[in-house]
Structure formats: structure tokens, C-alpha cells
Motif scaffolding. Structure first.
Motif, PDB file in Angstrom:
ATOM      1  N   PRO A 174      -5.361   1.927   3.719  1.00  9.96           N
ATOM      2  CA  PRO A 174      -5.449   0.639   3.014  1.00  9.96           C
ATOM      3  C   PRO A 174      -6.891   0.289   2.636  1.00  9.96           C
ATOM      4  O   PRO A 174      -7.799   0.541   3.424  1.00  9.96           O
ATOM      5  N   PRO A 175      -7.073  -0.231   1.411  1.00  8.88           N
ATOM      6  CA  PRO A 175      -6.061  -0.664   0.432  1.00  8.88           C
ATOM      7  C   PRO A 175      -5.735   0.397  -0.628  1.00  8.88           C
ATOM      8  O   PRO A 175      -5.112   0.073  -1.643  1.00  8.88           O
ATOM      9  N   ASN A 179      -3.816   3.284  -2.436  1.00 11.86           N
ATOM     10  CA  ASN A 179      -2.465   3.838  -2.439  1.00 11.86           C
ATOM     11  C   ASN A 179      -2.484   5.326  -2.140  1.00 11.86           C
ATOM     12  O   ASN A 179      -3.444   6.038  -2.462  1.00 11.86           O
ATOM     13  N   CYS A 181       0.857  -1.197   0.000  1.00 13.84           N
ATOM     14  CA  CYS A 181       0.000   0.000   0.000  1.00 13.84           C
ATOM     15  C   CYS A 181       0.885   1.237   0.000  1.00 13.84           C
ATOM     16  O   CYS A 181       1.775   1.378   0.845  1.00 13.84           O
TER      17      CYS A 181
END
Length: 363
Positions: free
Chosen positions: A131-132, A134, A72
Motif C-alpha cells: 500500500p498504496p 496496486n 489496494c
């Protein structure tokens, strides 16, 4: 040659910083530059600050129910320049300098928080680096155009990246109902404590005390706001004793405590330093479960409140900085390139580095 072509020709590779369930810090290079979709922009991210949550995800792998289960990307305190436009992107043009607001709500009419303006409570909100999803600690990032905020010519990318922690402080100041002449205690002189101090000073809180375990940070607080009174907290000292020192420095009990550490003992000290009917407003992120002096707070009608991110703060933050009411520039104490991410995160997580705000820059 367009601005987009010029920048991408100079730096034609993607570079991003991520972590994973084994607590590695990953510096990843790729030839693939993301393409903005409908209503999106491609941003060359020029400055990103390291937040305590970034360090926490790297070191601990989770914050509450938000858990690192795969790779991540980190980072959500960012500013940069628009280098590409997707179809339908509005409000910005290639070459615009922008700050990135990283909490993207669903904005659907059926969503009660979005419909009523409390979009930080949207249950379907996407927050970059949570998360998840980025984060924005990367060279090129695709972002919805509706959640970009233009920076005035007088504001640097470093200041633009600091608008995110300033937004946290402004949201807390506003929800805490701070008024002119309110005696205030700020627990913790980290980045959020410092921006809370600057915002509270601009809002007219008086007198003001700030606490920390690090004299270096307290010295910086005095340089930022010379009238602030400081209390150095010694580790292991009972919270009631710390509270007495706070009250002595303040000259009275606190009407409002803004707690910026999330540390249980600091929260206790804030409660013990509060007046009857006072408020302890907790901004800091701490352990998922904590004890509080329940009956002390109950007998004194002390309100204990919390803050979750922010909403509608970026325009106000930009105005306060551009008008000279809040000076964010001294907060950046350490600067690194993206390639130096490991050194940057080491500095952000090591007290001996004496860092307040660490930023990664990409010129």
C-alpha cells in the motif's frame, strides 16, 4: 494482426483483485486498459501466485507499518506476455514472455543503496501490492521495461510467477553463507520453506531437516527432496522439546536455521536447535514485536539475522530453473481463474485446503 491486438481483442476488459480497510476481497471489472508510459510495457499477466502477504493484507489490513488505508490491488508474484510498448521501452518486444520483478527502486545516483547495488534497501522503492501501490493480480498491468526478465521457451508462466518466492529463498541462502555440507534446519514447509529446501538442496546443504505443523506439507517436502528429514511440530508443545526433536532428526545441532514462518515459537525452536556460533536466519514475516530467548542466544553466540526481499536474484533464479537444478512445477497445488479469486484466496488461507502455492491464471 499484432500480438497486442489479438490478445486485447480476445479479452478487451481489465479485471483486477483488490482489498480495502473493511477486509473485502474485490473482483473489479473495467473497460479501461492501462496505457504504458515512457520506458514502460503493457503486460497481459498470465499467472500470479497468492503470497502470504496478500492474505495478510486482506485478513489483517496491515503488515508492520504498511497499512491498507484505501482500495489496494494485491499480488506481486507474476509472469505474463508483453502486449504493448511505451516510448523508450528497451530490452523486450511485443510477444516476449516475461517475469515481473515488482520492487522498483529509484535508481538515482544520489541514492546510496541503489548506487552500491543494494536496491532492495532504496528508501523510495515502489513495490507493487505494498500500500498504496496496486499489485499485479490483474489482467493487464503496466510495468517498467527495465524490471522485466525474459523467460526461456522451456519455462511456463506458472514457473515464471514462482521466480518471486524463489528469489526470496535465493537471497536468504546467499546472505546466510550456506556452504556444501552445512547441517541445515528449515522451519516451515510453506511456499518459502519449500523453495528454500529446493535451493538448499541445490547448494549442497547436508543433512537437512524441515519442520511443519502439517504432515501433508512434510510429505510434499519428502517428494521434492527425498533425502530431507522431517519433523512434525505439534501445536502447543514447548519450543525446547521441538528443538530436541529437530536435533535428533538432524543427528547434531544446526549450523544454520532458515526460519520461514515468522512464528515466535518456531523462531525459539530454531534458536534452541542451533549450535554454538550458529545462525538463525529469519525470512518469515511475523508479529511486529516478539520475544526471543535472549540470554540463551547470547551465551551461545548465536547470530540472529533477517532478510528483506531480494536483489539481483531473477537472472540466477531463471538459470537454476532452466538448467534443471530446481524444479518449481510441483509447488503449484491449486489453480483458479481471475474470476475465481474468492475461491483462490479461501484456499490459500484455509489449512484444510492443503494448498502450498495457489495461482490465478488468465489464458
Amino acid at each position: 494482426m499484432s500480438t497486442a491486438t489479438a490478445i486485447l481483442t480476445t479479452k478487451p476488459t481489465q479485471l483486477s483483485i483488490a482489498t480495502n480497510p473493511t477486509h473485502d476481497l474485490l473482483i473489479q471489472s473495467s473497460p479501461d486498459i492501462p496505457t504504458p508510459g515512457p520506458n514502460e510495457c503493457l503486460i497481459h499477466v498470465r499467472a500470479t501466485g497468492i503470497c502470504g502477504s496478500d492474505v495478510h493484507f486482506w485478513k489483517e489490513g496491515a503488515i508492520g507499518d504498511s497499512v491498507i488505508e484505501g482500495e489496494c490491488g494485491l499480488g506481486h508474484e507474476s509472469a505474463g506476455v508483453v502486449v504493448g510498448l511505451g516510448e523508450g521501452a528497451k530490452g523486450v518486444e511485443i510477444g516476449d514472455r516475461v517475469a515481473l520483478e515488482c520492487g522498483i527502486p529509484c535508481s538515482q545516483p544520489s541514492c546510496e543503496p541503489c548506487r552500491t547495488g543494494r536496491y532492495n534497501a532504496c528508501p523510495r522503492i515502489v513495490f507493487f501490492s505494498s500500500p498504496p501501490t496496486n499489485g499485479t493480480l490483474r489482467r493487464y498491468h503496466v510495468h517498467p521495461s527495465a524490471w522485466l526478465h525474459k523467460l526461456p521457451p522451456s519455462m511456463s508462466f506458472e514457473e515464471g510467477a514462482l521466480l518471486e518466492p524463489l528469489s526470496v529463498a535465493l537471497a536468504g541462502i546467499e546472505r546466510s553463507n550456506l556452504r556444501l555440507g552445512d547441517p541445515l534446519v528449515i522451519c516451515g514447509a510453506g511456499p518459502i520453506g519449500m523453495v528454500s529446501l529446493l535451493a538448499a538442496h541445490a547448494a549442497g546443504a547436508a543433512p537437512v531437516v524441515i519442520t511443519d505443523v502439517d504432515e501433508n506439507r512434510l510429505s510434499m517436502a519428502r517428494r521434492l527432496v527425498p533425502r530431507v528429514r522431517t519433523v512434525l511440530v505439534e501445536r502447543g508443545v514447548e519450543s525446547k522439546i521441538v528443538a530436541e526433536r529437530i536435533k535428533e532428526a538432524l543427528g547434531q545441532e544446526a549450523k544454520l536455521v532458515i526460519e520461514c514462518t515468522g512464528v515466535e515459537s518456531s523462531i525459539h525452536a530454531g534458536i534452541y536447535a542451533s549450535k554454538f556460533g550458529g545462525t538463525v536466519f529469519i525470512i518469515g514475516v511475523g508479529k511486529s514485536f516478539q520475544e526471543i530467548p535472549f540470554m540463551y542466544a547470547s551465551f551461545r553466540e548465536i547470530d540472529i539475522r533477517f532478510q528483506f526481499r531480494y536483489r539481483e536474484t531473477y537472472p540466477k533464479a531463471i538459470m537454476l530453473v532452466s538448467e534443471g537444478l530446481i524444479d518449481l512445477k510441483p509447488l503449484v497445488t491449486h489453480r483458479y481463474s481471475l474470476e475465481q479469486a474468492q475461491e483462490a484466496f479461501d484456499a490459500a488461507s484455509t489449512p484444510a485446503a492443503k494448498a502450498v502455492k495457489v495461482q490465478l491464471l488468465d489464458d
